[in-house]
Enzyme design. Structure first.
Site, PDB file in Angstrom:
ATOM      1  N   GLU A 202      68.177  25.745 -48.981  1.00 27.59           N
ATOM      2  CA  GLU A 202      67.376  26.899 -49.690  1.00 27.59           C
ATOM      3  C   GLU A 202      66.120  26.298 -50.601  1.00 27.59           C
ATOM      4  O   GLU A 202      66.555  25.462 -51.537  1.00 27.59           O
ATOM      5  CB  GLU A 202      68.111  27.756 -50.507  1.00 27.59           C
ATOM      6  CG  GLU A 202      69.145  28.300 -49.719  1.00 27.59           C
ATOM      7  CD  GLU A 202      69.928  29.483 -50.627  1.00 27.59           C
ATOM      8  OE1 GLU A 202      69.795  30.526 -50.533  1.00 27.59           O
ATOM      9  OE2 GLU A 202      70.943  29.042 -51.079  1.00 27.59           O
ATOM     10  N   ASP A 221      80.492  28.133 -52.380  1.00 23.14           N
ATOM     11  CA  ASP A 221      79.971  29.230 -52.122  1.00 23.14           C
ATOM     12  C   ASP A 221      79.259  29.490 -50.704  1.00 23.14           C
ATOM     13  O   ASP A 221      79.096  30.527 -50.285  1.00 23.14           O
ATOM     14  CB  ASP A 221      78.702  29.414 -53.349  1.00 23.14           C
ATOM     15  CG  ASP A 221      77.850  30.415 -53.011  1.00 23.14           C
ATOM     16  OD1 ASP A 221      78.360  31.805 -53.002  1.00 23.14           O
ATOM     17  OD2 ASP A 221      76.617  30.374 -52.906  1.00 23.14           O
ATOM     18  N   HIS A 226      80.780  30.271 -45.135  1.00 27.71           N
ATOM     19  CA  HIS A 226      79.626  30.449 -44.218  1.00 27.71           C
ATOM     20  C   HIS A 226      79.480  29.079 -43.205  1.00 27.71           C
ATOM     21  O   HIS A 226      79.637  29.408 -41.999  1.00 27.71           O
ATOM     22  CB  HIS A 226      78.388  30.217 -45.060  1.00 27.71           C
ATOM     23  CG  HIS A 226      78.459  31.703 -45.748  1.00 27.71           C
ATOM     24  ND1 HIS A 226      78.606  32.917 -45.325  1.00 27.71           N
ATOM     25  CD2 HIS A 226      77.638  31.955 -46.961  1.00 27.71           C
ATOM     26  CE1 HIS A 226      78.421  33.885 -46.278  1.00 27.71           C
ATOM     27  NE2 HIS A 226      77.699  33.256 -47.217  1.00 27.71           N
TER      28      HIS A 226
END
Length: 479
Positions: A202, A221, A226
């Site tokens: 990101e 996270d 994910h």
């Protein structure tokens, strides 16, 4: 279909940016009935009028692509209940009503056990469902304890441990493409595939999320949920059906096959880092340690990379690299399947036959196959790329997720044993990092992050560079 939704944490960022706009999308698509009720519960001393005003503001800000009448309908359907989520009386008042209710815990994971206990003390109407955001627990022990608490409250089929990545059509395309195309499935194995990169890089920095992120970090996270879910879709055996039992059984098989890392493996095959001051676009980015709300003593990582291997017939000898980072120069969000090099090239050709790469673009959506062919010069190999653009999804990820909750389809949520297996995979990494066996590296914000260690990482970058150079020549040929 359940017509009542209660959101605990209803004034938080998740509700504002994702849940309210997703409900508006469902309303616009005709998925919500005339009797749909939304209750927001949080600590603010508001009444329903104030909450509706706040919801309208958030919908206009984050859901402006939805029709105005759908946004208005969701705001007007909302009522507000001031609640301490650890108080059984407050919780009972928030969920009060006729018929089953879907309870969404849009809260930090540390609060899950006390809220679940309060729900247990209160009692839920028959047919109700509970939704828990990732990460599920804070480690293996807490995930196991939370599963025990939930098992006494509602059936497993009524539990939605959600990961919105699984509701993204681009993520589901990883499974769909490999199973629906005869050309792929016969070569989807260790004989032909050398490495798989699962990457979520990101350009965004902390963006005011220190209260949550600094206690979690990139590994928990992103990687623990994910990226491990993406690993499951890439590596799973073909399920008999896409029903919740068959699909989730095959995902659990993948996680169980992951070879646990030893201490030496963690040192050699994992990396952690955090960003230093830098510049992204026209914005100056402070060092992570200097961001407001960050405790630098925690040594929270903003970059995490883990290499895993699977002990299975299909995948033994293939490396899976899971990587995520914040405040990087460019966003790269994809699954890159890198095939092995050809065993022989005929003499008389120049240039390099770079390994083929199949790329599933997650954001933006896309599909690309990197090949090698003959370009403008005879007998000269050059990289080629076949690309396809995907149609936009009919619903955003959170819209699909909420629809599954309200209609009772848990196939794309995470089963209890699956959540525990994901923690099992990363427990050796967490333990070694807590003991500082892996140094906390640093990288300037706006950079590519820590330099890749391995040749295959450099090879992927080299192929990208060559493709970009070839595109530039085609666009501006030399005179």
């Amino acid at each position: 279909m359940i017509n009542r939704l209660v959101i605990f944490g209803a004034t938080g960022d998740l509700t504002a940016r994702f849940l309210l706009p997703a409900l508006a999308d469902l309303q616009a698509a005709g998925h919500l009935g005339d009797h749909f009720q939304l209750t927001g519960a949080s600590r603010e001393d508001w009444d329903s009028d104030q909450y509706q005003e706040w919801a309208t503001t958030q919908l206009n800000r984050h859901g402006d692509t939805c029709p105005a009448d759908a946004r208005k309908a969701i705001a007007e359907a909302a009522r507000y209940q001031r609640a301490d989520v650890t108080d059984s009386v407050d919780v009972a008042s928030a969920i009060a009503g006729d018929g089953p209710v879907a309870v969404y815990l849009a809260l930090p994971p540390a609060l899950f056990p006390v809220v679940v206990t309060a729900l247990h003390d209160t009692g839920l109407p028959a047919g109700s469902r509970i939704v828990l955001e990732k990460p599920f627990g804070e480690d293996l022990a807490s995930a196991q304890e939370l599963n025990r608490l939930l098992a006494d409250l509602v059936p497993e089929q009524a539990l939605f441990r959600v990961d919105h990545f699984l509701a993204m059509t681009t993520v589901q395309n990883v499974l769909g493409s490999r199973l629906a195309n005869r050309v792929l499935e016969p070569i989807w194995n260790n004989t032909h595939i050398a490495h798989v990169d699962i990457v979520w890089d990101e350009t965004l920095a902390l963006e005011g999320r220190a209260g949550y992120y600094d206690t979690v970090g990139a590994l928990k996270d992103m990687v623990q949920n994910h990226l491990l879910q993406l690993l499951c879709l890439v590596a799973m055996e073909p399920p008999i059906t896409l029903g919740e039992r068959d699909l989730r059984n095959r995902k659990v098989d993948v996680l169980r096959s992951v070879r646990l890392l030893t201490e030496d493996d963690v040192v050699r095959r994992t990396r952690r880092a955090r960003y230093l001051p830098g510049r992204i676009g026209d914005h100056d980015i402070p060092a992570y340690a200097d961001e407001e709300g960050v405790n630098p003593v925690r040594h929270t990582e903003t970059f995490a990379e883990v290499e895993l291997e699977l002990d299975s017939w299909r995948w033994s000898g293939t490396t899976f690299r899971l990587r995520t980072g914040k405040a990087l120069k460019a966003g790269r969000k994809e699954v890159a399947v890198r095939f092995r090099a050809v065993p022989h090239l005929p003499l008389g050709q120049s240039g390099e036959a770079l390994p083929n790469v199949l790329r599933f673009g997650l954001e933006p959506e896309g599909l690309a196959l990197d090949l090698t062919g003959i370009g403008s010069r005879a007998h000269t190999l050059t990289p080629l790329s076949l690309t396809a653009q995907m149609e936009p999804p009919d619903l955003p990820a959170y819209g699909r997720l909420l629809l599954d909750v309200l209609t009772g389809d848990p196939a794309m949520s995470i089963r209890g044993d699956e959540a525990e297996e994901a923690w099992r995979v990363l427990t050796p990494v967490l333990t070694a990092w807590e003991r500082n066996l892996v140094p906390l590296e640093e990288y300037p914000a706006g950079s590519d992050g820590p330099a890749p260690r391995h040749e295959y990482g450099n090879g992927l970058r080299r192929r990208d560079d060559l493709l970009h150079a070839e595109a530039a020549v085609l666009e501006h040929p030399p005179s």
